[in-house]
Design a protein around this motif. Structure first.
Motif, PDB file in Angstrom:
ATOM      1  N   SER A 388       5.041 -11.519 -18.784  1.00 63.86           N
ATOM      2  CA  SER A 388       5.594 -12.284 -19.909  1.00 63.86           C
ATOM      3  C   SER A 388       6.639 -13.282 -19.473  1.00 63.86           C
ATOM      4  O   SER A 388       6.810 -14.359 -20.046  1.00 63.86           O
ATOM      5  N   SER A 389       7.286 -12.923 -18.408  1.00 63.42           N
ATOM      6  CA  SER A 389       8.279 -13.846 -17.905  1.00 63.42           C
ATOM      7  C   SER A 389       7.634 -15.023 -17.244  1.00 63.42           C
ATOM      8  O   SER A 389       8.253 -16.091 -17.085  1.00 63.42           O
ATOM      9  N   ARG A 390       6.427 -14.844 -16.851  1.00 62.44           N
ATOM     10  CA  ARG A 390       5.718 -15.909 -16.223  1.00 62.44           C
ATOM     11  C   ARG A 390       5.023 -16.801 -17.253  1.00 62.44           C
ATOM     12  O   ARG A 390       4.756 -17.968 -16.990  1.00 62.44           O
ATOM     13  N   SER A 391       4.669 -16.332 -18.440  1.00 58.36           N
ATOM     14  CA  SER A 391       3.934 -17.075 -19.453  1.00 58.36           C
ATOM     15  C   SER A 391       4.887 -17.889 -20.270  1.00 58.36           C
ATOM     16  O   SER A 391       6.113 -17.843 -20.067  1.00 58.36           O
ATOM     17  N   GLY A 392       4.267 -18.517 -21.313  1.00 61.59           N
ATOM     18  CA  GLY A 392       5.104 -19.324 -22.177  1.00 61.59           C
ATOM     19  C   GLY A 392       5.984 -18.446 -22.987  1.00 61.59           C
ATOM     20  O   GLY A 392       5.929 -17.245 -22.938  1.00 61.59           O
ATOM     21  N   ASP A 393       6.827 -19.279 -23.789  1.00 58.82           N
ATOM     22  CA  ASP A 393       7.856 -18.534 -24.521  1.00 58.82           C
ATOM     23  C   ASP A 393       7.264 -17.635 -25.549  1.00 58.82           C
ATOM     24  O   ASP A 393       7.699 -16.501 -25.668  1.00 58.82           O
TER      25      ASP A 393
END
Length: 548
Positions: A388-393
């Motif tokens: 999730s930290s890698r994906s969008g907000d």
């Protein structure tokens, strides 16, 4: 030959010594004279008897026939005739001669010697004195009937003689004078006082003469009876003297024979007397002992009755014990059944615990899988967060929420799994404890079962023993009853024995007294036997004196 010489000459005379007999009875001239004087027999009687000769001779055959008809009518007198050496015809001829001899005898020594011979011959024929004297009653009947006719004839002759004398003295009809003499009256009233004195005197004189003839006949017959009776008395006296002589000889023999036995018997009687006294003492002691034994048996009988009563109570208690033992056996059987049921239930619990352990193992496996799932979920949540930290907000925010929820789920699952593990561990521990308890219970049940079995065995033994005891107590009770009855019977027997002993003691006392009396009697017998031959002893008092 004189009539008195024609009789008394039978075959028995050869056995008779008349002179000796006359001497013994003392029939001498003086004795004959005294007897004649005593009954009033004199010369006038001799003259009167001589006047009776025609009458007696004329009636001798008829009187002899009638006399022997009466004799032969009776068995006792007929037996005497049968013993006589003379036949019946000869006896009748003898009887005829005797009747005539009453009027033709000289009535002297020779006459009475002949009468003595006649009496003795009758005695030698064993004619009882009652028959010899009794036959004179037959004579009286036969003679006096003829004498009565003679007296009547004499009275008639006297009347005729008186009438003839009166007719010679006075004129007139003889019948008138006779009627006047009888006092039957005349026209002038003479002879009103009854019979004429001369007529009455004539009749009375005739009757008196006839009666004097009868009296003379009775007197000579009485003298004959006296002499005949003397012969019987002499025979009795001889027999008595012979008996006395035999008695004297016997007494001498008895005295000689019994002196020694009497002495021995006297000594024996004294010994018997002493022994009887000893028996009496022993018997009294025995009676006292039996009485004491009877009292003790009464006490034993009471004790036996008490034993019988207790035996009855014990028997009842034994019956109760037997009943309780039987109930205990039944209860033990029921307990054994329950223990067996518990054992079965314990087995089922053990099986259930085993199943629970298996399921716990399965839960452990599931928990392990869930734990592994929670770990993987946690890893997944971490990876998701990373992603999730890698994906969008927005996508990151979504993945972050998902990651948070997954983490929360994973943590909650771990917590739940921890709790489940704790619960499973607790279950495992409880199951282990249950198994241990069950195993202990099973062990105890086994032990209890064994003890119950032992108890049942013991109760069965108790039951058998109780039955035996009950039977034995019944036997004891029965035996006690029998013993009590036996003791009562024994007590009664002892009581009877006591009474018998008392009687024996009394009898022994009587025996002792009788023995003492016997000893005294033997002493008297010895003295009496000695007196039998004592010639200096006083003669026995005559019978006629003792009768006075």
């Amino acid at each position: 030959m004189q009539p008195q010489e024609t009789f008394g000459q039978g075959g028995l005379n050869g056995f008779l010594d008349v002179e000796d007999l006359i001497d013994r009875i003392g029939l001498d001239e003086d004795e004959i004279a005294w007897r004649k004087e005593f009954i009033g027999f004199d010369e006038a009687d001799e003259r009167r008897l001589a006047d009776l000769e025609p009458l007696l001779r004329a009636n001798s055959e008829t009187i002899a026939d009638d006399f022997y008809d009466n004799v032969l009518e009776y068995e006792q007198t007929r037996a005497i005739v049968d013993r006589s050496p003379k036949g019946i015809d000869a006896l009748k001829r003898t009887q005829q001669a005797y009747l005539v001899s009453l009027a033709t005898g000289d009535y002297d020594q020779s006459y009475f010697e002949n009468r003595t011979r006649i009496g003795k011959l009758h005695e030698m024929l064993d004619m009882p004195l009652k028959q010899y004297v009794g036959q004179y009653g037959v004579y009286y009947d036969l003679l006096l009937s003829r004498m009565n006719e003679r007296v009547q004839a004499q009275v008639v002759d006297a009347i005729e003689e008186w009438a003839a004398e009166r007719e010679a003295e006075q004129d007139g009809g003889g019948l008138g004078r006779f009627v006047g003499a009888l006092g039957l009256g005349g026209e002038d009233g003479d002879n009103d006082d009854g019979l004429e004195e001369s007529f009455e005197r004539a009749v009375r004189d005739a009757i008196d003469e006839g009666m004097m003839d009868v009296l003379s006949l009775l007197r000579i017959i009485n003298l004959d009876m006296q002499v005949a009776t003397d012969t019987y008395v002499d025979s009795y006296a001889q027999r008595l003297e012979e008996s006395i002589e035999r008695r004297k000889r016997l007494a001498e023999e008895v005295e000689t024979d019994v002196q020694t036995p009497l002495g021995e018997l006297y000594d024996a009687s004294e010994a018997v007397s002493k022994r009887a006294e000893a028996i009496s003492d022993h018997t009294e002691s025995q009676a006292a002992g039996i009485t004491q034994a009877a009292r003790e048996l009464d006490e034993v009988s009471a004790a036996v009755e008490e034993v019988a009563s207790v035996a009855d109570e014990v028997s009842d208690e034994s019956d109760r014990t037997e009943r309780l033992a039987a109930e205990g056996v039944e209860a033990a059987d029921d307990a054994l059944d329950e223990l067996e049921a518990i054992e079965d239930a314990t087995d089922r619990v053990a099986e259930a615990v085993d199943g629970l352990a298996a399921r716990t193992d399965q839960i452990d496996e599931i928990v392990d899988r869930l734990d592994d799932l929670a770990e993987r979920t946690t890893v997944l949540a971490a990876n998701a967060k990373i992603e999730s930290s890698r994906s969008g907000d927005q996508a990151s925010e979504t993945m972050g929420v998902i990651a948070g929820e997954v983490r929360s789920f994973a943590e909650q699952t771990k917590d739940d799994l921890a709790e489940i593990e704790d619960a499973v561990e607790a279950v495992r521990e409880d199951a282990a404890a249950t198994v241990a308890t069950t195993e202990e219970t099973v062990a105890r049940v086994d032990t209890g079962t064994d003890r119950v079995r032992e108890t049942i065995d013991s109760l069965e033994e108790i039951h058998d023993a109780a039955e035996s005891t009950a039977t034995g107590m019944e036997d004891v009770a029965s035996a006690a009853d029998q013993q009590a009855h036996g003791v009562e019977t024994t007590a009664e027997t002892l009581a009877d024995l006591s009474q018998s002993a008392d009687k024996v003691a009394s009898a022994a006392e009587s025996v002792a007294a009788a023995s003492q009396q016997q000893t005294a009697s033997l002493r008297e017998v010895q003295q009496s036997v000695a007196r039998l031959t004592d010639e200096e002893a006083e003669p026995e008092q005559p019978v006629y004196e003792r009768m006075d």
